[in-house]
Write a protein that holds these residues in place. Structure first.
Motif, PDB file in Angstrom:
ATOM      1  N   LEU A 282      53.177  47.978  64.814  1.00  0.00           N
ATOM      2  CA  LEU A 282      51.861  48.560  65.059  1.00  0.00           C
ATOM      3  C   LEU A 282      51.529  48.343  66.527  1.00  0.00           C
ATOM      4  N   ALA A 283      51.702  49.375  67.318  1.00  0.00           N
ATOM      5  CA  ALA A 283      51.476  49.276  68.763  1.00  0.00           C
ATOM      6  C   ALA A 283      50.445  50.321  69.165  1.00  0.00           C
ATOM      7  N   ALA A 284      49.319  50.295  68.445  1.00  0.00           N
ATOM      8  CA  ALA A 284      48.308  51.332  68.622  1.00  0.00           C
ATOM      9  C   ALA A 284      47.284  50.970  69.692  1.00  0.00           C
ATOM     10  N   GLY A 285      47.520  49.870  70.429  1.00  0.00           N
ATOM     11  CA  GLY A 285      46.633  49.559  71.540  1.00  0.00           C
ATOM     12  C   GLY A 285      45.353  48.871  71.114  1.00  0.00           C
ATOM     13  N   SER A 286      44.305  49.124  71.858  1.00  0.00           N
ATOM     14  CA  SER A 286      43.044  48.444  71.582  1.00  0.00           C
ATOM     15  C   SER A 286      41.887  49.346  71.982  1.00  0.00           C
ATOM     16  N   THR A 287      40.701  48.931  71.592  1.00  0.00           N
ATOM     17  CA  THR A 287      39.497  49.685  71.927  1.00  0.00           C
ATOM     18  C   THR A 287      38.552  48.776  72.689  1.00  0.00           C
ATOM     19  N   GLU A 288      38.037  49.300  73.793  1.00  0.00           N
ATOM     20  CA  GLU A 288      37.109  48.492  74.574  1.00  0.00           C
ATOM     21  C   GLU A 288      35.725  48.503  73.948  1.00  0.00           C
ATOM     22  N   ARG A 289      35.005  47.392  74.117  1.00  0.00           N
ATOM     23  CA  ARG A 289      33.653  47.279  73.553  1.00  0.00           C
ATOM     24  C   ARG A 289      32.622  47.450  74.663  1.00  0.00           C
ATOM     25  N   PRO A 290      31.534  48.111  74.360  1.00  0.00           N
ATOM     26  CA  PRO A 290      30.460  48.198  75.354  1.00  0.00           C
ATOM     27  C   PRO A 290      29.679  46.886  75.404  1.00  0.00           C
ATOM     28  N   LEU A 291      28.729  46.829  76.302  1.00  0.00           N
ATOM     29  CA  LEU A 291      27.874  45.644  76.406  1.00  0.00           C
ATOM     30  C   LEU A 291      26.471  45.996  75.915  1.00  0.00           C
ATOM     31  N   ALA A 292      25.773  44.961  75.453  1.00  0.00           N
ATOM     32  CA  ALA A 292      24.433  45.159  74.915  1.00  0.00           C
ATOM     33  C   ALA A 292      23.398  44.883  75.999  1.00  0.00           C
ATOM     34  N   PHE A 293      22.658  45.920  76.386  1.00  0.00           N
ATOM     35  CA  PHE A 293      21.544  45.743  77.334  1.00  0.00           C
ATOM     36  C   PHE A 293      20.596  46.918  77.119  1.00  0.00           C
ATOM     37  N   PRO A 294      19.363  46.780  77.523  1.00  0.00           N
ATOM     38  CA  PRO A 294      18.385  47.833  77.212  1.00  0.00           C
ATOM     39  C   PRO A 294      18.777  49.179  77.828  1.00  0.00           C
ATOM     40  N   ASP A 295      18.583  50.209  77.055  1.00  0.00           N
ATOM     41  CA  ASP A 295      18.912  51.573  77.488  1.00  0.00           C
ATOM     42  C   ASP A 295      20.365  51.697  77.937  1.00  0.00           C
ATOM     43  N   ASN A 296      21.223  51.101  77.133  1.00  0.00           N
ATOM     44  CA  ASN A 296      22.657  51.109  77.462  1.00  0.00           C
ATOM     45  C   ASN A 296      23.348  52.381  76.998  1.00  0.00           C
ATOM     46  N   ASP A 297      22.546  53.375  76.600  1.00  0.00           N
ATOM     47  CA  ASP A 297      23.146  54.576  76.010  1.00  0.00           C
ATOM     48  C   ASP A 297      23.009  55.811  76.890  1.00  0.00           C
ATOM     49  N   ARG A 298      22.531  55.647  78.106  1.00  0.00           N
ATOM     50  CA  ARG A 298      22.278  56.861  78.901  1.00  0.00           C
ATOM     51  C   ARG A 298      23.589  57.513  79.340  1.00  0.00           C
TER      52      ARG A 298
ATOM     53  N   GLN B  94      33.799  55.098  63.155  1.00  0.00           N
ATOM     54  CA  GLN B  94      34.163  54.061  62.182  1.00  0.00           C
ATOM     55  C   GLN B  94      33.925  52.649  62.698  1.00  0.00           C
ATOM     56  N   GLY B  95      32.916  52.494  63.534  1.00  0.00           N
ATOM     57  CA  GLY B  95      32.528  51.147  63.933  1.00  0.00           C
ATOM     58  C   GLY B  95      33.342  50.554  65.062  1.00  0.00           C
ATOM     59  N   ARG B  96      34.209  51.372  65.650  1.00  0.00           N
ATOM     60  CA  ARG B  96      35.102  50.815  66.689  1.00  0.00           C
ATOM     61  C   ARG B  96      34.327  50.158  67.822  1.00  0.00           C
ATOM     62  N   THR B  97      33.257  50.828  68.278  1.00  0.00           N
ATOM     63  CA  THR B  97      32.534  50.274  69.420  1.00  0.00           C
ATOM     64  C   THR B  97      31.346  49.428  68.987  1.00  0.00           C
ATOM     65  N   ALA B  98      30.996  49.484  67.697  1.00  0.00           N
ATOM     66  CA  ALA B  98      29.732  48.886  67.268  1.00  0.00           C
ATOM     67  C   ALA B  98      29.883  47.533  66.590  1.00  0.00           C
ATOM     68  N   ASN B  99      30.915  47.381  65.787  1.00  0.00           N
ATOM     69  CA  ASN B  99      30.908  46.283  64.829  1.00  0.00           C
ATOM     70  C   ASN B  99      30.850  44.889  65.444  1.00  0.00           C
ATOM     71  N   ILE B 100      31.657  44.677  66.476  1.00  0.00           N
ATOM     72  CA  ILE B 100      31.740  43.304  66.983  1.00  0.00           C
ATOM     73  C   ILE B 100      30.437  42.904  67.672  1.00  0.00           C
ATOM     74  N   SER B 101      29.827  43.834  68.400  1.00  0.00           N
ATOM     75  CA  SER B 101      28.560  43.498  69.056  1.00  0.00           C
ATOM     76  C   SER B 101      27.535  43.073  68.022  1.00  0.00           C
ATOM     77  N   ALA B 102      27.454  43.832  66.937  1.00  0.00           N
ATOM     78  CA  ALA B 102      26.459  43.525  65.914  1.00  0.00           C
ATOM     79  C   ALA B 102      26.787  42.207  65.225  1.00  0.00           C
ATOM     80  N   LEU B 103      28.064  42.005  65.013  1.00  0.00           N
ATOM     81  CA  LEU B 103      28.497  40.771  64.357  1.00  0.00           C
ATOM     82  C   LEU B 103      28.129  39.567  65.225  1.00  0.00           C
TER      83      LEU B 103
END
Lengths: 989, 416
Positions: free
Chosen positions: A284-300, A545-554
Motif C-alpha cells: 500500500l503505497a498510496a501516499g498521504s493527505t495533508e491536514r489544514p490548520l484550525a484558525f478563524p475564517d480558515n476557509d476563504r 470522506q473526512g480526509r481533511t477533517a477528522n484528525i483536527s476534530a479528534l
C-alpha cells in the motif's frame, strides 16, 4: 489579485492548449492540467459554495481530498454532480458548472444561512421542527431537502457503458510514487508478477509535485525511467488512471477511468472499467493527505494546503497567488516557501507554530520573514482571501495576501488497510494514525507507512518489495537504491486555542461547515465518542470522506475531554477509498443483461407465431398462441383449453427442472429426499413425488421417471428447479456422501413437449419409431421409456398428464427441439392439433386442482395441500419429524380448497382474501386467500384455488371474496379443489 | 431541559452555552430493578417505555461501546408495516403508530418522514402476491394501495419502464411508511430515558449473566458486577454470543448485511422504492444521500464488512431498476451484523432462566421495529407476560411449528 500561470516550468504541454468553460465562461488550459489547475491559472478563485452556510470556497487541495471545489461536470445525460475539480483531467471542450448556489456563484442568496449560524449549529434539527407534528412532512422537511444536497443528478439514463474485469498477481502495488515504484521494481526484478496501479495519468506521485533530484536528475525523469524499466518486464502490468478503491476479504476492487479524460468514450470503449484484483501480497503505497490548520475564517478561497500549493507550482506551473504567506506546523510549509522563492515569488511571511526553525531551511529563513510560535488569528476577504492577521510574541500584524499555504501535518493513506477492520494505531512521532496490524498481506510503504524522507522511503519500499517477493519464493537481488538529497517533512499537530468568540468560524469539515464551536457543542451535549461526534455534527461524512477533517476534530475533542487522541478514538475508513460510480460497479449487467435470459428451443418459433412471453424466473415462456379469429387473449386461452379437452394440443414444458439421479443407491437416496417412496417406482414407469424441506413444509412436488434400476429422472417444477437441485446436492454431498449416487441437472439439455388431449396417442404414435405401439395397454398412463423418434432421434417419452387429459411428454436433446415442435404440429394437423401456452396450461391445472408455485409457496404443508396421504409412513425422509409438529397439523390451518363464485361471472383474482359472510371484514373474520384463479371455459365460470382456515371441513359453505386493493367483493362457495374429472378417468380412456 | 422554540432562541443568543448533555455519563450502581444489556435503539426504547409506561424507573442500560454503535446505526432507516402474515402485521403497525408520535413523546426530532414505501412488482404472480399482502394489511386496518404501471410512473418516472430485463407492472404502496434518522432515534430514546432516571452506562460490556437457583441475579460487566431482579438482553447482532453467557443456544445464525450511501445530491428520489425482481431498496436522506441495500452476504460472519460480489450485485440491482443512477457515486458502504432467525421473524420472550428476558433475531427488520420492540419488551419485562402484538414471537414456536415465515424459505437463515 489571484493565481496565474508561470512563464515556464511544470509538467504540462504548453503546445497543446485546451478550451473549456466554467459557468458558461470560456477559458484555456493545457494538456496535463486538471480542471482546478487550469482555472487557477486563469485567475479563478471562487469554485463553489459550502453545504450549509453557502460560504464562498476555492481550492484547498490538489487531489481526491478536495472538500470545496466541487462542480457539475458535463451536460445532459452525462451530467455528473460533486466532481472534484482537483481530480478532473482537462480535455478540450470540457463543460463545468458550479453547484448548490442560487442565483449565481458570485451572488448566492442562500448565504443568508450564514447569518443564522448561531441557530443552525450542530444538532439543530434534532431540537426543533416538532411543532406542530404534521408540519414536518408538509413544510419543514421539503424546505430542508431542497436546501440540502450538493449537485444535481442528470435524472436520466447514463448513456455510457462500463465493464468489469479480473486480474491476478503475486504483488499488487497501490500507488506509483517513489515508494510504489521502488517496491514494484524490487519485486518485479525478483520475478514476481506485479500489478502497479496509479490513480493519476502518470507515474511519480509526490515526485511530480516536488523539486527533488534523484541520481542527479529531476525526480519526474527518474519516475519515467523506472516506469519504463517496469513496462519492459513481461511480469509487470502498469495500470494508470486506476484507483484501488476497496479491499474485501480475498480481493481488491479498482476503478480504471478509461475515458474520463475525453469528452465522451470512443466507440467500443467503456467509460470506466471496474477491476477485481486478487493478489497474494499487497504493498500500500498510496501516499498521504495533508491536514489544514484550525484558525478563524480558515476557509476563504486562496487558503490552500501547502503541498497542494507546491503541486500547482511545480507540476502545473501555476502560482496560487501573487502575494503569498505560509502558516505551518511542519517542515512542509518551509518546502513550499523554498519553491515559491525558486519561482521568483517571495512569501510575505512564514508563520510556524513551533518554537524553532528547522535547521535544513536556513536558506528560507534568510529570504522570508519568519514568525515562530505564531498563529493566524483571522483572515479577511469577501469572495477570496485579501489579508491575514498574525500573532507572534504578543504582537498582532496584518498582511495583505491573496494566497495562504497551510500545513498541519500528514495523514498516511491507510484506508485500504482499514477496510479489513484493523484498528489504526496512533504514532506520536508523526502525529497521525498508521495502519493497525498487517491485515491480509497488506504492507504499507512510503508516506502511507508514515515514512516521509525520500531516502528512507526508497530503502523501506525496496525492503517491502523484496519481502513480498521472497514470501512467494522469488529471491530479490540487493536493491540499487537511488541517491537523493535528504529531505524531511517532520511536524507536529498544532494545538487549537479555544475561543468562544471565534470558534464558530474555525472550519474543521469544510464541505459540511462543521466548525470548532460545533465540536464544543457536541462535547457539551455529551456526544464525546468520536462516532457520536461524527454522527451528531456530520463531521467527516462529506464527499472527501473526512480526509481533511477528522484528525483536527479528534484533536479538539481530545483537548476538550483531557484525553489523548488515541484514547479519544478513531473512525474506521469504509469502502470505497474514492467514491465509485454505481454504473461502474454494475458493469455490463444492465438493461436486458441484468440477469441471463433463458429461452426454450421454440422461442423463435413462438415469437414468429406471435406468442407473447411471460417471465417465469429467468425463463421466457410463450403465454398464448393467438390466431386471427381470437377476439382477445382470453378467447385464445379458452380456445387452447378447448382444443386440448376435445382434440389435442402441444405445449413447451422444457422449463421443468430435470435432474438425473444415477447409481446403485439412487433409489435409497430418493427415498430419503422424497416424502414419497421413489424406490417403489418400477423401471419403465413414472411416479408422483413430494419433497419436504427440513422444517417439514412443502418444497416441491412433481414426477419421477425411472428408466433403469439405477437411473431416475426427477421432474421438478419450473419455479423450484434450482432450489430442489441445490437441496439434493447438499443432501448428497453433506448428509450422505457414502451413497453411491450422482446427480446432474440437465434442464437446458433437453427440449420437452407435452402432447395432451384425447387424440394425443395417435400423434405420439406418428412420431415414435417402429415397432413401438402407443396404446392404452402397451403404453398406459405413467409409462416411461427411452426410445427413438422421427427416424432415430434419441428421446424420452412419459405418459404424464398435467392437463387432466390423456397426455404424453416427449423430450429430445435441445438441439432437436424446434424441429420436433414443427414435426408435432405437422403430424398433429390431421388430428386438429394446436399449440397452447402457459396461460391455457395454468387454466387446466386449476380446473384439475393441481397445486403449483402459488400453492407451494414455502409457507404451506403437504397437509394444507391435501397431500398428507401421499406421504409414506413407513420410512424416514427429510422433513418427516418436523412435519409432525402440532401447529402444522392443526385443522384450523388455512388449507387448500376450491372456490366458485355464486354468480359464475363474478371475477375471482388471486390475492383476494376469503372472509366470513355477514360480518364486517376484519383481521378477525379473515379466513384465508385465493392463490390461483381463472375463467374456466370448461365450467363456464370463474374458479379459484385458495387456502381457507379449516377449509376442507367447510365444503359447501358460503364465504365472501374480499379484495379491497382492487375493489373486488363477491360471494363464493367453498368446494373441493378439483373442478374437472375428479376421479381422473379421462387420462385412462 | 425541554427543547422548545424559547430554548433554541436563548441558546442562539448565548452561544449555545445553555445546552446540557442529552444523557448523563452514568456509572453503575450496585443493583437495579432491571438491567438492559445493549444500548442500541431497542435497549434504550425498552428503558424509556419501562420508565414511562410501566412505572419501572430503577433501570440501567449497559452498552459495551457507545450507544447506537451496533445495528441502530447500520441500516437503511426504513420504517413500514407492510407485512403479509397475521403474526407480523399487528406488531409492526403498533410500531408505525409509535413512530407517528415519536417526536412528541421524546421531545426529540428523529425526522420520522412518512414519505411512502413503494414496492415494485414485475409479474402477474408477484402482483397477486402483493394483492394478498395489501388485502391482509387492509383487513388489519393498515393503509395499502395496489397501483398499476402508470401510477407507478407517476410516482417514480425515473424507473426503467422501457428496457428493463423484468418489466415493472405495478406496485404496492404504503403511504404511511418512510424513513427516520436512525442515530436520532437512539439519542432521542437515550435522552428521554435518562430524563426519567434511567442510567445509561457506556463502555460497559456484559461479561457474564449470573443466576442462582435458576433465577437471574445480575450481570457481570467490565465495570464490575451489577445486581438486577430482571435482565433484558437486547443485543441483536451479538445475541448468540451474549446468550451463551447464560448457556443458552439460540435458533439464530449471524450474517453481515451491507448498506450503501451515495454522495449528497439535490432531491431525486422522493419515497422509499424497493425492486421486486431482485433485492434492492433505496431512499434519499434529508441530507441528500441515496441510502440503499440488497441481499445478505450469504455466509455466517461476525465481521462488520461485506464481500465484493454482494457489493456488485447491489449495484446491478440499482442499475436494473434506476438506470439514472449510473454516474452517481457510492460514498461509503458498511456491514451490519444480523441475527438471522430460523423463520425470518424475531424473538421477544422469557427464557428458561427466571427473570432473564430475550429480544433479538431481528434479521433485516430491527430498525423499523425499534419502538414496538421496545414497548413490547418493556411490557414483557414489567408484567412477565407478552404484549398481545408480540405474543407470536415466542422461542418455542420452532418446536410447536407456529413459525412466522414471511418469505417462505424455511429454516434457511441466509435466505430470509
Amino acid at each position: 489579485m489571484s493565481g496565474f500561470r508561470l512563464a515556464d516550468g511544470g509538467l504540462i504541454d504548453r503546445s497543446r492548449p485546451l478550451k473549456f468553460t466554467f459557468d458558461g465562461k470560456a477559458y484555456t488550459g493545457y494538456a496535463g492540467d486538471t480542471l482546478a489547475s487550469a482555472l487557477l491559472a486563469n485567475g479563478v478563485r471562487l469554485f463553489g459554495r459550502s453545504f450549509k452556510y453557502h460560504r464562498p470556497r476555492g481550492v484547498l487541495s490538489a487531489g481526491h481530498e478536495e472538500p470545496n471545489a466541487l462542480v457539475e461536470l458535463r451536460e445532459g445525460a452525462r451530467r455528473e454532480p460533486n466532481v472534484k475539480a482537483t481530480a478532473v483531467e482537462l480535455y478540450d471542450g470540457l463543460v463545468a458548472r458550479s453547484q448548490n448556489r442560487w442565483p449565481s456563484l458570485a451572488f448566492d442568496a442562500m448565504a443568508v444561512n450564514g447569518l443564522l449560524k448561531p441557530i443552525f449549529s450542530a444538532g439543530f434539527y434534532y431540537k426543533t421542527f416538532m411543532w406542530p407534528a404534521s408540519f414536518w412532512e408538509k413544510l419543514y422537511e421539503p424546505v430542508i431537502r431542497r436546501a440540502a444536497g450538493l449537485g444535481r443528478a442528470s435524472g436520466v439514463e447514463d448513456p455510457d457503458t462500463y465493464e468489469r474485469s479480473n486480474a491476478f498477481c503475486d504483488v499488487l502495488v497501490v500507488g506509483a510514487g517513489p515508494a510504489g515504484l521502488m517496491a514494484a521494481l524490487t519485486a518485479a526484478r525478483a520475478g514476481a508478477d506485479v500489478i502497479l496501479c496509479e490513480d493519476q495519468p502518470r507515474v511519480g506521485g509526490q515526485l511530480l509535485s516536488d523539486r527533488e533530484f534523484i541520481d542527479g536528475r529531476p525526480a519526474p525523469e527518474w519516475a519515467v525511467s523506472a516506469a519504463a524499466e517496469l513496462a519492459a518486464l513481461p511480469n509487470v502490468r502498469i495500470m494508470l488512471r486506476t484507483t484501488v478503491t476497496a479491499a474485501f476479504d480475498g480481493c481488491f476492487a479498482a476503478l480504471e477511468r478509461v475515458s474520463d479524460h475525453y469528452p465522451e468514450p470512443s466507440a467500443f470503449q467503456p467509460r470506466q472499467r471496474f477491476w477485481r484484483i486478487v493478489a497474494k501480497r499487497t504493498i500500500l503505497a498510496a501516499g498521504s493527505t495533508e491536514r489544514p490548520l484550525a484558525f478563524p475564517d480558515n476557509d476563504r478561497p486562496g487558503i490552500m494546503l501547502s503541498s497542494a500549493v507546491r503541486t500547482y507550482l511545480n507540476r502545473f506551473g501555476v502560482a496560487a497567488g501573487r502575494v503569498a504567506a505560509i502558516y505551518t506546523s511542519t517542515d512542509d510549509g518551509w518546502l513550499t516557501a523554498r519553491d515559491f522563492l525558486r519561482a521568483g515569488l517571495t512569501p510575505v511571511v512564514l508563520v510556524d507554530t513551533r518554537a524553532s526553525a528547522p535547521a535544513a531551511f536556513a536558506d528560507v529563513a534568510k529570504a522570508v520573514p519568519i514568525m515562530l510560535e505564531g498563529a493566524v488569528l483571522g483572515t479577511e476577504g469577501a469572495k477570496g482571501l485579501s489579508a491575514i492577521i498574525v500573532a507572534a510574541g504578543g504582537a498582532q500584524k496584518r498582511f495583505e495576501v491573496d494566497a495562504l499555504a497551510v500545513s498541519g501535518g500528514f495523514n498516511p493513506a491507510i484506508q485500504l488497510a482499514s477496510h479489513f477492520g484493523g484498528k489504526p494505531s496512533w504514532s506520536e512521532n508523526i502525529s497521525a494514525f498508521l495502519a493497525g496490524g498487517t491485515a491480509q498481506g497488506v504492507e504499507p510503504a512510503g508516506a502511507a507507512a508514515g515514512v516521509f524522507g525520500l531516502a528512507e522511503i526508497f530503502a523501506e519500499a525496496a525492503a517491502a518489495g523484496a519481502a513480498c517477493a521472497a514470501a512467494q519464493g522469488f529471491a530479490a537481488p540487493a536493491p540499487k537504491l537511488p541517491t537523493v538529497a535528504q529531505t524531511s517533512t517532520a511536524g507536529s499537530l498544532a494545538a487549537w486555542r479555544p475561543n468562544p468568540a471565534k470558534d464558530g468560524k474555525i472550519f474543521v469539515d469544510f464541505q459540511h461547515d462543521v466548525t470548532a464551536s460545533d465540536v464544543v457543542l457536541a462535547h457539551r451535549e455529551g456526544y464525546r465518542s468520536v462516532e457520536h461526534l461524527k454522527r451528531y455534527t456530520t463531521l467527516g461524512m462529506a464527499t472527501e470522506q473526512g480526509r481533511t477533517a477528522n484528525i483536527s476534530a479528534l484533536a479538539m475533542m481530545a483537548q476538550l475531554t483531557g484525553r489523548t487522541i488515541p484514547e479519544t478514538g478513531v473512525t474506521l475508513a469504509r469502502p470505497p477509498v474514492v467514491p465509485l460510480a454505481l454504473g461502474a460497479v454494475a458493469g455490463d449487467h444492465r438493461r436486458g443483461a441484468f440477469r441471463p435470459v433463458r429461452e426454450t428451443a421454440i422461442h423463435a418459433l413462438s415469437s414468429e407465431a406471435g406468442a407473447p412471453f411471460v417471465d417465469v424466473g429467468q425463463w421466457k415462456r410463450p403465454q398464448y398462441f393467438p390466431i386471427p379469429e381470437d377476439a382477445d387473449l382470453a378467447a385464445t386461452a379458452a380456445r387452447e383449453v378447448e382444443t386440448v379437452r376435445t382434440r389435442v394440443g402441444v405445449t413447451d414444458v422444457s422449463t421443468l427442472g430435470k435432474i438425473e439421479v444415477l447409481g446403485a443407491d439412487a433409489g435409497v437416496f430418493l427415498d430419503r429426499v422424497c416424502a414419497t417412496r421413489a424406490s417403489a417406482i418400477r423401471p419403465g414407469r413414472c411416479g408422483y413425488f413430494v419433497m419436504l424441506r427440513e422444517d417439514g413444509f412443502m418444497m416441491d412436488d412433481g414426477m419421477i421417471a425411472r428408466f433403469a434400476p439405477d437411473h431416475f429422472l426427477v421432474y421438478a417444477s419450473t419455479a423450484h428447479a434450482a432450489s430442489v437441485y441445490r437441496h439434493m446436492l447438499f443432501c448428497r454431498q453433506a448428509l450422505w456422501p457414502e451413497l453411491d449416487v450422482n446427480l446432474a441437472a440437465v434442464t437446458d439439455g433437453w427440449a420437452q413437449f407435452a402432447i395432451a388431449g384425447p387424440r394425443s396417442p395417435a400423434v405420439v404414435q406418428a412420431l415414435v419409431d417402429a415397432p413401438r405401439a402407443i396404446t392404452r395397454t402397451v403404453f398406459p398412463p405413467m409409462s416411461a421409456a427411452e426410445l427413438t423418434i422421427c427416424d432415430g432421434v434419441p428421446a424420452r417419452l412419459c405418459a404424464l398428464s398435467f392437463s387432466g387429459e390423456r397426455a404424453f411428454e416427449v423430450a429430445v436433446p435441445a438441439g432437436y427441439g424446434a424441429a420436433l415442435f414443427r414435426r408435432i404440429l405437422d403430424v398433429g394437423a390431421a388430428y386438429g392439433i394446436a399449440p397452447y401456452g402457459s396461460e391455457a396450461m395454468g387454466v387446466m391445472r386449476i380446473e384439475k386442482g393441481h397445486p403449483a408455485g402459488s400453492e407451494i409457496n414455502g409457507q404451506t404443508t403437504a397437509y394444507d395441500l391435501g397431500l398428507a396421504r401421499a406421504l409414506s409412513k413407513d420410512k424416514d425422509h427429510i422433513g418427516r419429524v418436523l412435519s409432525a409438529r402440532p401447529a402444522l397439523n392443526d385443522r384450523k390451518r388455512a388449507r387448500l380448497v376450491g372456490l366458485t363464485p355464486l354468480d359464475p361471472n363474478d371475477r375471482l383474482r388471486a390475492g383476494a382474501h376469503v372472509v366470513e359472510t355477514g360480518v364486517a371484514p376484519s383481521a378477525a373474520s379473515d379466513l384465508g386467500w385465493l392463490s390461483s384463479a381463472a375463467w374456466s371455459p370448461t365450467l363456464r365460470s370463474f374458479i379459484a384455488l385458495g387456502f381457507v382456515s379449516g377449509g376442507p371441513d367447510r365444503l359447501g359453505d358460503e364465504v365472501r371474496i374480499f379484495d379491497p386493493v382492487r375493489g373486488g367483493d363477491c360471494a363464493a362457495r367453498i368446494v373441493a379443489p378439483c373442478f374437472y374429472d375428479p376421479n381422473g378417468e379421462r387420462p385412462r380412456v | 431541559m425541554t427543547f422548545s422554540g424559547f430554548q433554541l432562541l436563548r441558546n442562539a443568543l448565548n452561544g449555545g452555552t445553555g445546552w446540557t448533555p442529552h444523557w448523563r455519563k452514568a456509572e453503575p450502581k450496585p443493583a437495579y430493578d432491571v438491567v438492559i444489556v445493549g444500548g442500541g435503539g431497542h435497549g434504550l426504547a425498552t428503558a424509556h417505555y419501562l420508565a414511562k409506561d410501566f412505572g419501572v424507573n430503577n433501570v440501567a442500560v449497559i452498552e459495551k461501546g457507545w450507544i447506537g454503535s451496533g445495528n441502530a446505526g447500520r441500516n437503511t432507516t426504513i420504517i413500514r408495516s407492510n407485512y403479509l402474515l397475521p403474526g407480523n402485521i399487528p406488531f409492526y403497525e403498533l410500531g408505525m403508530k409509535l413512530w407517528e408520535g415519536l417526536e412528541q413523546d421524546l421531545n426529540y426530532n428523529a425526522m420520522v418522514s412518512q414519505r411512502g414505501v413503494l414496492n415494485l412488482c414485475h409479474s402477474d404472480a408477484q402482483r397477486d402476491a402483493f394483492a394478498r399482502r395489501g388485502n391482509a394489511m387492509r383487513l388489519h386496518g393498515v393503509d395499502a394501495e395496489l397501483i398499476d404501471r402508470e401510477a407507478v410512473r407517476g410516482m417514480a418516472p425515473y424507473l426503467d419502464f422501457d428496457n428493463a430485463r423484468f418489466p415493472i407492472i405495478g406496485g404496492l404502496v404504503q403511504r404511511r411508511g418512510g424513513t427516520a434518522r436512525h442515530d436520532a432515534v437512539v439519542w432521542g430514546y437515550a435522552r428521554a430515558a435518562d430524563k426519567r432516571g434511567v442510567d445509561i452506562i457506556e463502555n460497559c460490556e456484559a461479561t457474564g449473566l449470573r443466576s442462582e437457583g435458576g433465577k437471574i441475579v445480575g450481570v457481570e460487566t467490565t465495570k464490575g458486577f451489577v445486581g438486577a431482579n430482571r435482565v433484558g438482553l437486547s443485543v441483536a447482532g451479538n445475541s448468540s454470543r451474549v446468550a451463551a453467557l447464560a448457556d443458552m443456544r439460540l435458533p439464530i445464525e449471524t450474517y453481515a448485511l451491507q448498506a450503501f450511501v451515495t454522495e449528497s445530491i439535490k432531491p431525486l428520489i422522493d419515497c422509499v422504492v424497493t425492486f421486486g425482481a431482485g433485492h434492492f431498496y433505496i431512499s434519499q436522506s434529508d441530507k441528500g444521500s441515496l441510502v440503499f441495500g440488497g441481499d445478505l452476504d450469504p455466509f455466517p460472519s461476525y465481521a462488520q464488512r461485506g464481500s465484493l460480489h454482494v457489493f456488485s450485485d447491489v449495484a446491478e440491482n440499482a442499475m436494473a431498476v434506476m438506470p439514472m443512477l449510473g454516474r452517481l457515486r457510492i460514498l461509503r458502504s458498511w456491514g451490519g451484523v444480523m441475527d438471522m432467525s430460523m423463520d425470518g421473524s424475531p424473538i421477544i420472550d422469557a427464557t428458561p432462566i427466571e427473570g432473564l428476558f430475550f429480544n433479538g433475531g431481528w434479521c433485516y427488520g430491527g430498525f423499523k421495529a425499534t419502538p414496538a420492540a421496545g414497548f413490547c419488551f418493556a411490557h414483557l419485562i414489567a408484567k412477565g407476560e407478552p404484549h398481545q402484538a408480540a405474543a407470536p414471537f415466542r422461542l418455542d414456536r420452532f418446536a410447536t411449528g407456529r413459525v412466522i415465515d414471511e418469505k417462505g424459505v424455511g429454516a434457511t437463515p441466509n435466505l430470509h
